[in-house]
Structures are given as C-alpha cells and as structure tokens.
Motif scaffolding. Structure first.
Motif, PDB file in Angstrom:
ATOM      1  N   VAL A  58       0.836  -1.204   0.000  1.00  0.00           N
ATOM      2  CA  VAL A  58       0.000   0.000   0.000  1.00  0.00           C
ATOM      3  C   VAL A  58       0.867   1.248   0.000  1.00  0.00           C
ATOM      4  N   LEU A  59       1.865   1.297   0.897  1.00  0.00           N
ATOM      5  CA  LEU A  59       2.704   2.489   1.012  1.00  0.00           C
ATOM      6  C   LEU A  59       3.546   2.732  -0.234  1.00  0.00           C
ATOM      7  N   TYR A  60       4.333   1.725  -0.645  1.00  0.00           N
ATOM      8  CA  TYR A  60       5.271   1.927  -1.746  1.00  0.00           C
ATOM      9  C   TYR A  60       4.629   1.849  -3.127  1.00  0.00           C
ATOM     10  N   ASN A  61       3.681   0.949  -3.308  1.00  0.00           N
ATOM     11  CA  ASN A  61       3.091   0.767  -4.638  1.00  0.00           C
ATOM     12  C   ASN A  61       1.919   1.710  -4.892  1.00  0.00           C
ATOM     13  N   SER A  62       1.014   1.832  -3.940  1.00  0.00           N
ATOM     14  CA  SER A  62      -0.211   2.604  -4.162  1.00  0.00           C
ATOM     15  C   SER A  62      -0.074   4.084  -3.823  1.00  0.00           C
ATOM     16  N   ILE A  63       0.495   4.377  -2.666  1.00  0.00           N
ATOM     17  CA  ILE A  63       0.557   5.775  -2.221  1.00  0.00           C
ATOM     18  C   ILE A  63       1.753   6.512  -2.832  1.00  0.00           C
ATOM     19  N   LEU A  64       2.951   5.993  -2.593  1.00  0.00           N
ATOM     20  CA  LEU A  64       4.159   6.671  -3.067  1.00  0.00           C
ATOM     21  C   LEU A  64       4.488   6.368  -4.527  1.00  0.00           C
ATOM     22  N   LYS A  65       3.969   5.253  -5.042  1.00  0.00           N
ATOM     23  CA  LYS A  65       4.189   4.821  -6.421  1.00  0.00           C
ATOM     24  C   LYS A  65       5.677   4.712  -6.764  1.00  0.00           C
ATOM     25  N   ILE A  66       6.440   4.105  -5.831  1.00  0.00           N
ATOM     26  CA  ILE A  66       7.871   3.914  -6.054  1.00  0.00           C
ATOM     27  C   ILE A  66       8.253   2.435  -6.034  1.00  0.00           C
ATOM     28  N   SER A  67       7.295   1.561  -5.810  1.00  0.00           N
ATOM     29  CA  SER A  67       7.492   0.106  -5.850  1.00  0.00           C
ATOM     30  C   SER A  67       8.684  -0.321  -5.001  1.00  0.00           C
ATOM     31  N   ASP A  68       9.598  -1.101  -5.566  1.00  0.00           N
ATOM     32  CA  ASP A  68      10.721  -1.656  -4.814  1.00  0.00           C
ATOM     33  C   ASP A  68      11.760  -0.622  -4.408  1.00  0.00           C
ATOM     34  N   LEU A  69      11.704   0.576  -4.960  1.00  0.00           N
ATOM     35  CA  LEU A  69      12.661   1.618  -4.556  1.00  0.00           C
ATOM     36  C   LEU A  69      12.503   1.966  -3.084  1.00  0.00           C
ATOM     37  N   GLY A  70      11.326   1.723  -2.533  1.00  0.00           N
ATOM     38  CA  GLY A  70      11.097   1.989  -1.121  1.00  0.00           C
ATOM     39  C   GLY A  70      11.963   1.154  -0.208  1.00  0.00           C
ATOM     40  N   PHE A  71      12.486   0.059  -0.718  1.00  0.00           N
ATOM     41  CA  PHE A  71      13.343  -0.810   0.083  1.00  0.00           C
ATOM     42  C   PHE A  71      14.821  -0.514  -0.101  1.00  0.00           C
ATOM     43  N   SER A  72      15.181   0.258  -1.105  1.00  0.00           N
ATOM     44  CA  SER A  72      16.601   0.474  -1.372  1.00  0.00           C
ATOM     45  C   SER A  72      17.028   1.941  -1.323  1.00  0.00           C
ATOM     46  N   GLU A  73      16.085   2.861  -1.396  1.00  0.00           N
ATOM     47  CA  GLU A  73      16.421   4.281  -1.367  1.00  0.00           C
ATOM     48  C   GLU A  73      15.665   4.989  -0.274  1.00  0.00           C
ATOM     49  N   VAL A  74      16.271   6.045   0.247  1.00  0.00           N
ATOM     50  CA  VAL A  74      15.644   6.859   1.279  1.00  0.00           C
ATOM     51  C   VAL A  74      15.134   8.134   0.626  1.00  0.00           C
ATOM     52  N   PRO A  75      13.835   8.456   0.757  1.00  0.00           N
ATOM     53  CA  PRO A  75      13.323   9.673   0.129  1.00  0.00           C
ATOM     54  C   PRO A  75      13.918  10.913   0.765  1.00  0.00           C
ATOM     55  N   ASP A  76      14.093  11.956  -0.034  1.00  0.00           N
ATOM     56  CA  ASP A  76      14.578  13.210   0.530  1.00  0.00           C
ATOM     57  C   ASP A  76      13.403  13.964   1.147  1.00  0.00           C
ATOM     58  N   GLU A  77      13.686  15.079   1.797  1.00  0.00           N
ATOM     59  CA  GLU A  77      12.648  15.799   2.523  1.00  0.00           C
ATOM     60  C   GLU A  77      11.595  16.429   1.612  1.00  0.00           C
ATOM     61  N   ASN A  78      11.867  16.539   0.318  1.00  0.00           N
ATOM     62  CA  ASN A  78      10.892  17.120  -0.611  1.00  0.00           C
ATOM     63  C   ASN A  78       9.999  16.075  -1.255  1.00  0.00           C
ATOM     64  N   PHE A  79      10.155  14.813  -0.865  1.00  0.00           N
ATOM     65  CA  PHE A  79       9.432  13.732  -1.482  1.00  0.00           C
ATOM     66  C   PHE A  79       7.947  13.900  -1.335  1.00  0.00           C
TER      67      PHE A  79
END
Length: 78
Positions: free
Chosen positions: A57-78
């Motif tokens: 729900v968080l990475y695929n539906s809301i943020l739409k970043i898929s697997d990047l949520g497990f390997s990258e840290v969003p910056d403060e402007n995300f």
C-alpha cells in the motif's frame, strides 16, 4: 501495525481510527526525522519472503515507487 491492532482490541478503539494511527505515526516520525536531521537508512527487505500488505500500500499505491522503497531513502521534498 501490531500496535494498531493491540490498541483496537485492548482499548476498544474503532478499527478505522486504529488503522489511521499507522499512517499518522509514519508521517509524524518521518517529519521528525527530517526536522532533526536523522541519518535514515534503507530498509533492506528480505526478498525470500513475500512483500507485506503495508509495504504494498505504502510503496506501490501511495508513493508509487514500488521496490525503490526498500533500497532508497526519500529526501525531505518527497
């Protein structure tokens, strides 16, 4: 997530309110991390296990970043 369920069962908080507390806590902690300059690390998911419903729900539906949520840290402007 377990905390929300425990809160619902033990304190008889409505399910909707308990579920929303998960989102509120994620938002509050991320804002605190950015404002206090925490060094946030990526999660490092175990790829041998299926992806959890919360991360879907968080990475695929809301943020739409898929697997990047497990390997990258969003910056403060995300």
């Amino acid at each position: 997530m377990a905390y929300a369920n425990q809160w619902h069962v033990e304190k008889r908080v409505p399910k909707f309110r308990a579920a929303n507390s998960v989102i509120t806590n994620i938002e509050r902690n991320s804002e605190k991390a950015f404002s206090e300059g925490w060094k946030v690390k990526s999660y490092g998911r175990n790829w041998d296990l299926p992806q959890s419903q919360v991360s879907k729900v968080l990475y695929n539906s809301i943020l739409k970043i898929s697997d990047l949520g497990f390997s990258e840290v969003p910056d403060e402007n995300f």
